[in-house]
Design an enzyme around this catalytic site. Sequence first.
Site, PDB file in Angstrom:
ATOM      1  N   HIS A 275       2.069   4.664  -3.180  1.00  0.00           N
ATOM      2  CA  HIS A 275       1.907   5.992  -2.579  1.00  0.00           C
ATOM      3  C   HIS A 275       3.030   6.484  -3.376  1.00  0.00           C
ATOM      4  O   HIS A 275       3.425   7.743  -3.623  1.00  0.00           O
ATOM      5  CB  HIS A 275       1.241   6.259  -1.105  1.00  0.00           C
ATOM      6  CG  HIS A 275       0.164   6.196  -0.573  1.00  0.00           C
ATOM      7  ND1 HIS A 275      -0.713   7.443  -0.948  1.00  0.00           N
ATOM      8  CD2 HIS A 275      -0.565   5.523   0.489  1.00  0.00           C
ATOM      9  CE1 HIS A 275      -1.962   6.797   0.011  1.00  0.00           C
ATOM     10  NE2 HIS A 275      -2.104   5.917   0.226  1.00  0.00           N
TER      11      HIS A 275
ATOM     12  N   GLU B 247      -4.716   7.833  -2.942  1.00  0.00           N
ATOM     13  CA  GLU B 247      -5.080   6.100  -2.766  1.00  0.00           C
ATOM     14  C   GLU B 247      -5.466   5.355  -3.658  1.00  0.00           C
ATOM     15  O   GLU B 247      -5.900   4.084  -3.560  1.00  0.00           O
ATOM     16  CB  GLU B 247      -6.416   6.753  -1.792  1.00  0.00           C
ATOM     17  CG  GLU B 247      -6.645   5.591  -1.062  1.00  0.00           C
ATOM     18  CD  GLU B 247      -5.856   5.404   0.492  1.00  0.00           C
ATOM     19  OE1 GLU B 247      -4.773   6.310   0.106  1.00  0.00           O
ATOM     20  OE2 GLU B 247      -6.602   5.034   1.194  1.00  0.00           O
TER      21      GLU B 247
ATOM     22  N   HIS C  88       0.848  -1.059   0.388  1.00  0.00           N
ATOM     23  CA  HIS C  88       0.051   0.425   0.279  1.00  0.00           C
ATOM     24  C   HIS C  88       0.926   1.287  -0.152  1.00  0.00           C
ATOM     25  O   HIS C  88       1.275   2.469  -1.045  1.00  0.00           O
ATOM     26  CB  HIS C  88      -0.778   0.186   0.860  1.00  0.00           C
ATOM     27  CG  HIS C  88      -2.052   1.107   1.346  1.00  0.00           C
ATOM     28  ND1 HIS C  88      -3.312   0.974   1.259  1.00  0.00           N
ATOM     29  CD2 HIS C  88      -1.890   2.211   1.805  1.00  0.00           C
ATOM     30  CE1 HIS C  88      -3.487   2.240   1.097  1.00  0.00           C
ATOM     31  NE2 HIS C  88      -3.001   3.500   1.606  1.00  0.00           N
ATOM     32  N   GLU C  89       1.734   1.563   0.929  1.00  0.00           N
ATOM     33  CA  GLU C  89       2.575   2.873   0.783  1.00  0.00           C
ATOM     34  C   GLU C  89       3.550   2.475  -0.001  1.00  0.00           C
ATOM     35  O   GLU C  89       3.697   3.902  -0.669  1.00  0.00           O
ATOM     36  CB  GLU C  89       3.824   2.422   2.229  1.00  0.00           C
ATOM     37  CG  GLU C  89       2.888   2.633   3.361  1.00  0.00           C
ATOM     38  CD  GLU C  89       1.583   3.530   3.771  1.00  0.00           C
ATOM     39  OE1 GLU C  89       1.619   4.622   3.029  1.00  0.00           O
ATOM     40  OE2 GLU C  89       0.320   3.114   4.026  1.00  0.00           O
TER      41      GLU C  89
HETATM   42 ZN    ZN Z   1      -3.452   5.407   1.794  1.00  0.00          ZN
END
Ligand code: ZN
Length: 507
Positions: free
Chosen positions: A272, A298, A268-269
């Site tokens: 980003h 997101e 997830h990170e």
């Molecule tokens: Zn996030």
Amino acid sequence: MKENLANLKKIVRELYLLEHAQAVLSWDQETKMPEAANEERSEQLALMEGILHQKLTSPEIGRLLSALGADEDRPEGKGDFSIEDKAFVREVFRSYKRAVKLPESLVTELARQTGFAHSSWIKAKNNSDFSIFEKNLEKIIELNREKAEKIGYKEHPYDALLDEYEPWMTTCRVEEVFVPLGKKLSKLTKEIVKAKQVDTSFLEQAYPVDIQDSFGRTVVSSLGYPFNRGRLDLTEHPFTTTLGSDDVRITTRYEEDLVLSGLFSNIHECGHALYELGMGDAVRGNILSTGVSLGVHESQSRFWENMIGRSFQFWEYFLPAFKKAFPEQTQGVDVDTFYRAVNKVTPSFIRTEADEVTYSLHVILRFEIEKAMLSGDIKVSSLPDEWNKRMKSLLGIVPKNDAEGVLQDVHWSAGLIGYFPTYALGNLYAAQFMSAMKKSLPQMDEIVSKGDFGTILSWLREHIHQYGMVYPAGELCLRATGEDLNPDYFTSYLDKKYSNIYGLRRA
Ligand code: ZN
């Protein structure tokens, strides 16, 4: 005109550098700083905040913006500039306007009240007693109402708050998308609950944290995270932070008995970070070189985490390495079992632990409540009841106490109202981007199962990352996918994936 633009760029470049210097202080505070240093560090950060605010609201910026002809009707100004330079003027105008409209007394009061609210929220959560937090939340809502009035809005005060996190999005549009989305997701969740459940027993074992870390690093490297332009460290809550054009750092958290939680946080990170690291030369090093909205940001993390990281093909590629890393825990586990296990759906109380199907329902609930609190349609004192009522109707479950209900998130105590919708918008954008990607890469399944993540990253760079803030989110979506935001991509993606995993009957 040219000279005014050059002067504006010079001042704004300093703002950009100062923001990153501030990010270094915050990153250090979260990761490496000795505990005793906290008080002075907070003072340093508050000072930086003040300097940034002063610089952003300086009369010189106002003068240059009006010399460039920027106003409410034409935020991009009247200069005969490139698309990037027009976007630059538009974004400086936006930030400047928001900053000057808020009186310093209101900003200070909000900061003071969130300080109180944060400690009362922690106490309330630990005691699972909403009444401890109630008065502080009332104050925060009141100040946010005042903030909305100062900033101004066309239809709903919530518009003014939402705009800070999801520029150009309106409450009305969010509602239009969320109401049918909530219905579809509730229905799918109910079908899944009644179906035969997936086997996750092999996950409920101890997975040594040091091996989780080396596996996690291998995964993010394969996805394209460059360790010479970033770092991975450990924190209580995972996050991504940009410290410079070539310095975007991620953090994670591992727990021995929750192997998936750490791994999917890494992915997830990383999503980003890849966005922040993918800015094109035309925006590099100025304020346009960041995600255009929190929703689009997101979408990048969720795309990698769920649509790639929880796909069958991803585990065709990575399962052999995972099994090699954890041979005892994964004995006899094949790709199919693994794929089903990482996609287990269960209605649960905590948003941050929710699966792909139920996650957006948690967000819809918060959006409804925030909007009604702001307009005064529901009283803060009745919040626990309102929360539980909505949990029952959206997810079919009722929390046993306030800690696992209305008190679970930090956002309200931090004064963040209008932020939650961006989480669900991210899911919607992600599914729509994936659909467009599949049209230009019809062999995408094969690409993923071969671990050729560079091809996927290139698509994202070309259609999304390189532009930074040049195109507003709506326009970016239209350019990348040929369509405005359309929630059907997300619901049909979920329906196809989960009716297959859970053997749901489809016509
Ligand atoms: Zn996030």
